[in-house]
Design a protein around this motif. Structure first.
Motif, PDB file in Angstrom:
ATOM      1  N   GLN A   1       0.825  -1.207   0.000  1.00 59.80           N
ATOM      2  CA  GLN A   1       0.000   0.000   0.000  1.00 59.80           C
ATOM      3  C   GLN A   1       0.861   1.259   0.000  1.00 59.80           C
ATOM      4  OE1 GLN A   1      -3.563   0.267  -0.197  1.00 59.80           O
ATOM      5  NE2 GLN A   1      -2.741   2.269  -0.770  1.00 59.80           N
ATOM      6  N   ALA A   2       1.906   1.271   0.830  1.00 62.50           N
ATOM      7  CA  ALA A   2       2.795   2.429   0.862  1.00 62.50           C
ATOM      8  C   ALA A   2       3.501   2.608  -0.478  1.00 62.50           C
ATOM      9  CB  ALA A   2       3.819   2.276   1.992  1.00 62.50           C
TER      10      ALA A   2
ATOM     11  N   ASP B   1       0.991   4.209  -2.859  1.00 63.07           N
ATOM     12  CA  ASP B   1       0.773   5.611  -2.512  1.00 63.07           C
ATOM     13  C   ASP B   1       1.967   6.473  -2.920  1.00 63.07           C
ATOM     14  OD1 ASP B   1      -1.686   4.951  -1.448  1.00 63.07           O
ATOM     15  OD2 ASP B   1      -0.973   4.841   0.622  1.00 63.07           O
TER      16      ASP B   1
ATOM     17  N   ALA C   1       5.075   8.546   1.191  1.00 66.99           N
ATOM     18  CA  ALA C   1       5.307   7.168   1.619  1.00 66.99           C
ATOM     19  C   ALA C   1       5.279   7.059   3.142  1.00 66.99           C
ATOM     20  CB  ALA C   1       6.632   6.659   1.066  1.00 66.99           C
ATOM     21  N   SER C   2       5.895   8.012   3.820  1.00 61.83           N
ATOM     22  CA  SER C   2       5.903   8.000   5.290  1.00 61.83           C
ATOM     23  C   SER C   2       4.490   8.162   5.841  1.00 61.83           C
ATOM     24  CB  SER C   2       6.796   9.123   5.828  1.00 61.83           C
ATOM     25  OG  SER C   2       8.140   8.943   5.441  1.00 61.83           O
TER      26      SER C   2
ATOM     27  N   SER D   1       1.739   7.287   4.393  1.00 62.41           N
ATOM     28  CA  SER D   1       1.005   6.048   4.147  1.00 62.41           C
ATOM     29  C   SER D   1       1.296   5.021   5.237  1.00 62.41           C
ATOM     30  CB  SER D   1       1.373   5.481   2.772  1.00 62.41           C
ATOM     31  OG  SER D   1       0.711   4.249   2.540  1.00 62.41           O
ATOM     32  N   LEU D   2       2.564   4.892   5.587  1.00 66.26           N
ATOM     33  CA  LEU D   2       2.921   3.961   6.667  1.00 66.26           C
ATOM     34  C   LEU D   2       2.273   4.384   7.981  1.00 66.26           C
ATOM     35  CD1 LEU D   2       6.704   3.398   5.852  1.00 66.26           C
ATOM     36  CD2 LEU D   2       4.847   1.765   5.512  1.00 66.26           C
TER      37      LEU D   2
ATOM     38  N   GLN E   1      -1.300   3.493   8.251  1.00 66.81           N
ATOM     39  CA  GLN E   1      -1.482   2.059   8.460  1.00 66.81           C
ATOM     40  C   GLN E   1      -0.988   1.598   9.830  1.00 66.81           C
ATOM     41  OE1 GLN E   1      -0.840  -0.423   4.716  1.00 66.81           O
ATOM     42  NE2 GLN E   1       0.318   1.422   4.184  1.00 66.81           N
TER      43      GLN E   1
ATOM     44  N   ILE F   1      10.122   0.329  -0.672  1.00 68.62           N
ATOM     45  CA  ILE F   1       9.547   0.398   0.675  1.00 68.62           C
ATOM     46  C   ILE F   1      10.140  -0.768   1.472  1.00 68.62           C
ATOM     47  CG2 ILE F   1       7.467   0.344   2.092  1.00 68.62           C
ATOM     48  CD1 ILE F   1       7.553   2.806   0.361  1.00 68.62           C
TER      49      ILE F   1
END
Length: 414
Positions: free
Chosen positions: A304-305, A308, A326-327, A329-330, A333, A377
């Motif tokens: 997912q990351a 994104d 990316a950060s 997105s993490l 989650q 990632i």
């Protein structure tokens, strides 16, 4: 185009930096600028093995200072370049075939005598920086650059070597040209793109072989051998040199080299395949058998990351923005405290597969069409799995185009 250098872009970058020329001496920079090997003197990785002079003025040719052992081949490869040579430790002679009745030794001596060198000529133990710098000075003088502001690759040159260059070129202002070189190399030529694409093709052939033939009970060295065999088979008949580097992690906690794969073990395969000096970088993740629920969940977080962050990897965006996406997105989650220094990097010819620019939080580098970037990632969770999801992308005016074909999902092997 000379070597892999876009002279127009080089001129634009030098003019912005106030430079009248780039003088490069790192072996990788030498190959980038000429398309040719610097020669055995470059193996010592010190300044003076060779120099490439790229003037900002496009009406001037490039200049090259190279070991006498390589000079003829270099001139043949670059007929429009100004080439000067300096002596290194390797002695060679041309056999004089026109003399008949002489002994072999006499004919070799005749060849040496015809070279035009002085009777007191001697060779250094390796090579002499002052000697090659004298030749560099001659090229600069011939180009009218003997009092110029010159960018040199200070991220390579040792302090002691730089002092010698300053003494040999007292009227030149030598400044750090590393950033100009980095920015020049960041946008690839078509030939560079083709080499980087070829590396991914070969690397994926190696991973195909690994996925088919890996079995529980194999050691990490056995798994690496499967990958290498797959690469070698795919590279059969390719005229360019191919090399690989494998960064594997086997097990929920990294196992020792002699430990064997067991059912349930995760396997991270971060693979570098170098073709013609250009290193491609990608990573895929496997499980021996079926993943646990938490391993599957962790990989889904990475997927997912990745999606994104990839959506932000477009021309005009900054690499810092991609890192933030990316950060974020993490964090959404649940991994709010996970900190990663970069989520990818440039690729190409370097001493390592990772090169500038980096997809890092503080990067203001703007993504440009023609860049080739490895986006990744990595989630290394000791006790569960080390996963790294990484693809290599060509940036086009319409966005990123993946060079990879393998799916990004977590795959079962063994």
């Amino acid at each position: 185009m000379t070597g892999f250098v876009d002279r127009l872009r080089a001129t634009q970058l030098m003019e912005r930096a106030g430079l009248q020329a780039l003088v490069l001496c790192a072996p990788e920079a030498f190959h980038y600028a000429t398309g040719a090997w610097i020669g055995p003197a470059g193996l010592f990785r010190r300044a003076g093995a060779g120099f490439v002079i790229i003037p900002a003025r496009q009406d001037l040719p490039i200049g090259v200072v190279v070991a006498d052992f390589n000079a003829a081949q270099l001139q043949a490869a670059l007929p429009d370049a100004v080439v000067r040579s300096h002596p290194i430790w390797i002695e060679t002679a041309t056999l004089n075939v026109s003399t008949t009745g002489d002994t072999l030794a006499q004919r070799v001596e005749a060849g040496l005598a015809s070279s035009g060198r002085s009777p007191d000529f001697s060779r250094p133990a390796t090579f002499d920086l002052a000697s090659s710098a004298r030749e560099l000075k001659q090229v600069l003088t011939g180009f009218g650059l003997d009092r110029a502001t010159i960018g040199v690759d200070l991220d390579f040159i040792a302090v002691a070597d730089f002092s010698v260059l300053q003494a040999m070129l007292p009227y030149c202002s030598m400044v750090d040209g590393s950033e100009v070189l980095d920015r020049l190399r960041a946008v690839k030529s078509q030939r560079e793109i083709e080499l980087l694409q070829q590396g991914i093709i070969l690397s994926e052939a190696g991973l195909d072989r690994l996925q088919v033939d890996a079995m529980a009970g194999m050691r990490q060295a056995d798994l690496v051998a499967l990958y290498r065999d797959g690469v070698a088979s795919a590279a059969a008949g390719l005229s360019l040199p191919v090399a690989t580097a494998e960064y594997m992690t086997l097990g929920a906690r990294a196992k020792g080299a002699d430990a064997r794969a067991m059912p349930g073990d995760p396997l991270k395969c971060d693979m570098v395949c170098t073709v013609g000096g250009y290193a491609s970088d990608m990573s895929r993740n496997f499980i021996f058998g079926s993943p646990s629920a938490e391993q599957a969940e962790l990989h889904a977080v990475a997927e997912q990351a990745f999606e994104d962050g990839l959506a932000a990897l477009v021309p005009g965006a900054s690499l810092g923005h991609v890192h933030r996406v990316a950060s974020d997105s993490l964090a959404r989650q649940g991994l709010r405290s996970y900190r990663r220094g970069h989520f990818g990097h440039g690729v190409g010819q370097s001493v390592f597969s990772e090169q500038w620019p980096f997809i890092a939080a503080d990067s203001d580098v703007v993504i440009e069409a023609g860049m080739v970037l490895a986006f990744e990632i990595p989630l290394y969770i000791d006790g569960l799995a080390s996963f790294n999801l990484e693809d290599q992308f060509l940036i086009t005016p319409d966005g990123p185009v993946a060079m990879n074909r393998l799916p990004r999902r977590l795959e079962a092997i063994g």
